[in-house]
Design an enzyme around this catalytic site. Structure first.
Site, PDB file in Angstrom:
ATOM      1  N   ALA A 250      -1.782   8.076 -19.427  1.00 54.25           N
ATOM      2  CA  ALA A 250      -0.384   7.687 -19.613  1.00 54.25           C
ATOM      3  C   ALA A 250       0.210   8.400 -20.821  1.00 54.25           C
ATOM      4  CB  ALA A 250      -0.288   6.178 -19.790  1.00 54.25           C
ATOM      5  N   SER A 302      -5.144  -2.174 -10.080  1.00 51.31           N
ATOM      6  CA  SER A 302      -6.162  -2.975 -10.752  1.00 51.31           C
ATOM      7  C   SER A 302      -7.390  -3.122  -9.865  1.00 51.31           C
ATOM      8  CB  SER A 302      -5.615  -4.364 -11.092  1.00 51.31           C
ATOM      9  OG  SER A 302      -6.630  -5.156 -11.691  1.00 51.31           O
ATOM     10  N   LYS A 357       1.890  -4.979 -13.722  1.00 52.54           N
ATOM     11  CA  LYS A 357       0.511  -4.590 -14.059  1.00 52.54           C
ATOM     12  C   LYS A 357       0.221  -4.861 -15.542  1.00 52.54           C
ATOM     13  CE  LYS A 357      -3.541  -2.526 -13.702  1.00 52.54           C
ATOM     14  NZ  LYS A 357      -3.945  -2.168 -15.055  1.00 52.54           N
ATOM     15  N   HIS A 360      -0.429  -8.489 -15.849  1.00 50.32           N
ATOM     16  CA  HIS A 360      -1.773  -8.706 -15.296  1.00 50.32           C
ATOM     17  C   HIS A 360      -2.826  -8.463 -16.371  1.00 50.32           C
ATOM     18  CE1 HIS A 360      -5.560  -7.069 -13.736  1.00 50.32           C
ATOM     19  NE2 HIS A 360      -5.387  -7.812 -12.651  1.00 50.32           N
ATOM     20  N   ASN A 361      -2.693  -7.344 -17.082  1.00 51.42           N
ATOM     21  CA  ASN A 361      -3.676  -7.010 -18.103  1.00 51.42           C
ATOM     22  C   ASN A 361      -3.622  -7.983 -19.277  1.00 51.42           C
ATOM     23  OD1 ASN A 361      -4.125  -4.874 -16.412  1.00 51.42           O
ATOM     24  ND2 ASN A 361      -4.109  -3.324 -18.009  1.00 51.42           N
ATOM     25  N   GLU A 364      -5.448 -10.953 -18.246  1.00 47.27           N
ATOM     26  CA  GLU A 364      -6.865 -10.558 -18.273  1.00 47.27           C
ATOM     27  C   GLU A 364      -7.439 -10.648 -19.686  1.00 47.27           C
ATOM     28  OE1 GLU A 364      -8.763  -6.187 -18.221  1.00 47.27           O
ATOM     29  OE2 GLU A 364      -7.678  -6.689 -16.384  1.00 47.27           O
ATOM     30  N   HIS A 621      23.982 -18.651 -41.135  1.00 52.79           N
ATOM     31  CA  HIS A 621      23.743 -18.233 -39.750  1.00 52.79           C
ATOM     32  C   HIS A 621      24.313 -19.203 -38.727  1.00 52.79           C
ATOM     33  CE1 HIS A 621      21.325 -14.793 -40.827  1.00 52.79           C
ATOM     34  NE2 HIS A 621      20.578 -15.538 -41.625  1.00 52.79           N
TER      35      HIS A 621
END
Length: 638
Positions: A250, A302, A357, A360-361, A364, A621
């Site tokens: 990548a 994956s 993805k 997903h990681n 994981e 603020h």
């Protein structure tokens, strides 16, 4: 060339073999028609044949093949041919090559088929013995029997065409892969094994990477792989519209390849990036390639090396029109869920595929860290041996917690080297490739909470500081021999805590996807995303099967009635586990952050009003009031 269609009973050898012979105009031989009467009688009674029983039958079939060859006939033989020694008998004295097509199917599918057919002497009770006997040939064309017979035959014919390409068309491949690392090679073999002709290209670096594609094809001579070291020739050899998958590192390498590729391509061609690219880069590349009138997909993949070879989970995102051009091949490439549906779906536009993805990681990362924390408590605080932990985790599998990561953790705990546990010889410094960190950054950008995933990422960073950790442990007297036990904590409580952590981890992951879908107008289908994660990918699990159903509703997971009931029953054990572990000096970044997230999530009145008052005090603020419309802001002189 003659052909042998092989497989266990119920795989469809006779049907496929007969269709193939008809399509190719070849003579067909069904081995079942030539069994000796005593063998048929034994199988009818459910008695497995022995090697001796099969010998005369195999020699008879070999005689038929030799006779066909003598009369210049090419044939299609449908035969179980379960062992390599059987296949050697069948090939004896043949001069023509006998190409083997292996029909592969899961046992439940095969058994269902055998029970459904009528009048066949082969009983389904013999299936187990056949599967035990089966030796899958390495040089076979492997075809999945879930496809209709006509489609299987078409795959086989595509393969034969690839082995003898037409010199007049100049086209030799249906699909192209650039980059022959572990994943690129496995994906190429996956498609080639299904009869798809794959053009493979790898760069040339003198003295480092030379003839990579050519050597790869030579190592697999029976597969329809067409190798190239020249980019121009590779592109010209692909069917139009061209479909090319990049399997390179990548980042900048992807951009450099796209710069090299787009002048060689034609309008309507498709390029896919199968690496772990950042979704914002995929957003940009989709626009750039569209400006060149080319399609671009970011495809999350994956499953690791094994998944790439046998069937990964695929998450393609980009232009829907581009996906439609390659959906047939991606769905052949992918794993199958419990219903036999490909674990591949169009995710959404732009970089949606790579975003999903990335999440997903992230899930994981937290799943792996949670298992590591459970292991740590069991081994060093509850005094379980590695074998006992493996046994405990095996019991967890049968209580609804089964997952791929739990399966491999059990295997790791059983792996010995030189009489000792291999795990004890591995340095406790975890590495990462960045996708977990990207998930955390994306959560910050989208204003989403991602506590257990962010904690798992930070735990890896901290683990890498091995030298400082050893020094600090000595300074504070927290050494292995001085670890504190937790006698009041039971393994059953830990199991319940782990179940709670997993529910929270998946909930925050899918909420991040939901937030991105809303902000980027991607219209993502969370239930479908969970479905394609039920097989092929690293986080496949029983829980994911359940989430496919739960996510069909818009309700956040932690508010779904089924999850509320379950979490309510787990909460006490969850809190006691985290408290006991922390008292025993056991760092629990994912367990504790998940609990903190849950307690914060279920707090109706938080102390955040004090924070907002502090912000207004020192920075003007402003704040909103509970006794005034929420679209109004206020400031006071404190």
């Amino acid at each position: 060339m003659s052909y042998m269609v092989m497989g266990v009973s119920g795989s469809g050898k006779s049907t496929v073999g007969k269709l193939l012979a008809q399509r190719l105009g070849l003579h067909f031989i069904d081995a079942d028609d030539h069994h000796l009467a005593p063998s048929v009688e034994k199988m009818s009674q459910g008695i497995p044949l022995t090697d001796e029983d099969r010998q005369a039958w195999l020699q008879k079939l070999n005689h038929l093949l030799l006779e066909a060859e003598r009369t210049n006939q090419e044939v299609v033989l449908a035969c179980s041919a379960l062992k390599e020694q059987y296949r050697q008998v069948l090939r004896q004295n043949l001069t023509l090559p006998l190409k083997i097509i292996y029909l592969h199917g899961e046992e439940r599918v095969l058994r269902h088929r055998m029970r459904s057919r009528q009048g066949h002497f082969m009983k389904d009770v013999l299936l187990a013995s056949q599967l035990a006997t089966l030796e899958i040939p390495a040089d076979a064309l492997r075809v999945d029997i879930t496809h209709p017979p006509e489609q299987i035959v078409e795959q086989i014919i595509q393969f034969t065409t690839a082995m003898h390409p037409s010199s007049t068309t100049g086209t030799t491949a249906s699909f192209g892969i650039i980059g022959l690392g572990v994943m690129g090679k496995s994906l190429a073999l996956n498609l080639a094994g299904k009869g798809i002709t794959v053009g493979v290209y790898n760069r040339t670096v003198p003295g480092v990477e030379e003839k990579v594609a050519e050597r790869f094809a030579e190592e697999h001579p029976q597969q329809p792989l067409v190798p190239f070291s020249d980019m121009d020739r590779f592109v010209q050899a692909l069917e139009k519209p061209r479909r090319i998958l990049l399997m390179v590192k990548a980042g900048k390498p992807v951009d450099l390849l796209l710069e090299q590729l787009h002048p060689l391509l034609e309008e309507g061609d498709l390029v896919m990036d199968g690496g772990n690219s950042h979704y914002l880069d995929t957003n940009r590349r989709t626009i750039e390639m569209h400006n060149h009138r080319l399609h671009f997909l970011g495809v999350g993949i994956s499953g690791g090396e094994e998944g790439a070879l046998k069937g990964p989970s695929l998450m393609p995102g980009g232009e829907r029109e581009g996906y439609q051009k390659v959906a047939d091949l991606l769905e052949k490439l992918a794993a199958r869920d419990q219903r036999g549906v490909p674990c591949c779906t169009y995710i959404g536009p732009q970089g949606a595929g790579h975003f999903v993805k990335m999440v997903h990681n992230g899930i994981e990362y937290a799943e792996m860290q949670a298992l590591a924390e459970a292991y740590q408590l069991l081994r060093f605080h509850l005094n379980f041996s590695p074998a006992a932990i493996a046994e405990e985790f095996t019991a967890w599998q049968s209580s609804g917690l089964n997952s791929y990561l739990l399966e491999i953790t059990i295997a790791i705990l059983q792996k010995q080297e030189d009489g000792g546990l291999l795990l004890d010889k591995i340095l406790d410094a975890a590495e990462q490739k960045g996708t977990g960190g990207w998930s955390t950054t994306a959560a910050l950008d989208l204003g989403a909470s991602l506590d257990p995933i962010a904690a798992a990422v930070m735990a890896r960073y901290l683990s890498a500081q091995k030298e400082q950790r050893v020094q600090a442990a000595a300074l504070y007297g927290i050494l292995p021999e001085q670890l504190v036990g937790v006698p009041l904590l039971h393994a059953q409580q830990l199991r319940q805590a782990y179940e709670a952590v997993r529910l929270i981890n998946h909930a925050v992951g899918f909420e991040l996807i939901r937030q991105a879908s809303r902000q980027y107008l991607w219209h993502l289908n969370l239930s479908e995303i969970a479905r394609i994660w039920t097989n092929g990918c690293i986080i496949r699990s029983e829980l994911m099967e359940e989430l496919t159903e739960l996510l069909q509703e818009e309700t956040p997971l932690l508010q779904h009635p089924r999850v509320v009931e379950r979490m309510s029953g787990l909460l006490l054990a969850f809190k006691e586990t985290v408290a006991a572990g922390l008292k025993a000096n056991a760092a629990q970044p994912v367990f504790s952050s998940a609990l903190n997230y849950f307690l914060g999530y279920t707090t109706a009145q938080s102390p955040a009003n004090l924070i907002q008052a502090q912000r207004d005090f020192f920075g003007a603020h402003t704040f909103r009031r509970v006794d005034q419309p929420l679209d109004q802001s206020f400031h006071v002189e404190w």
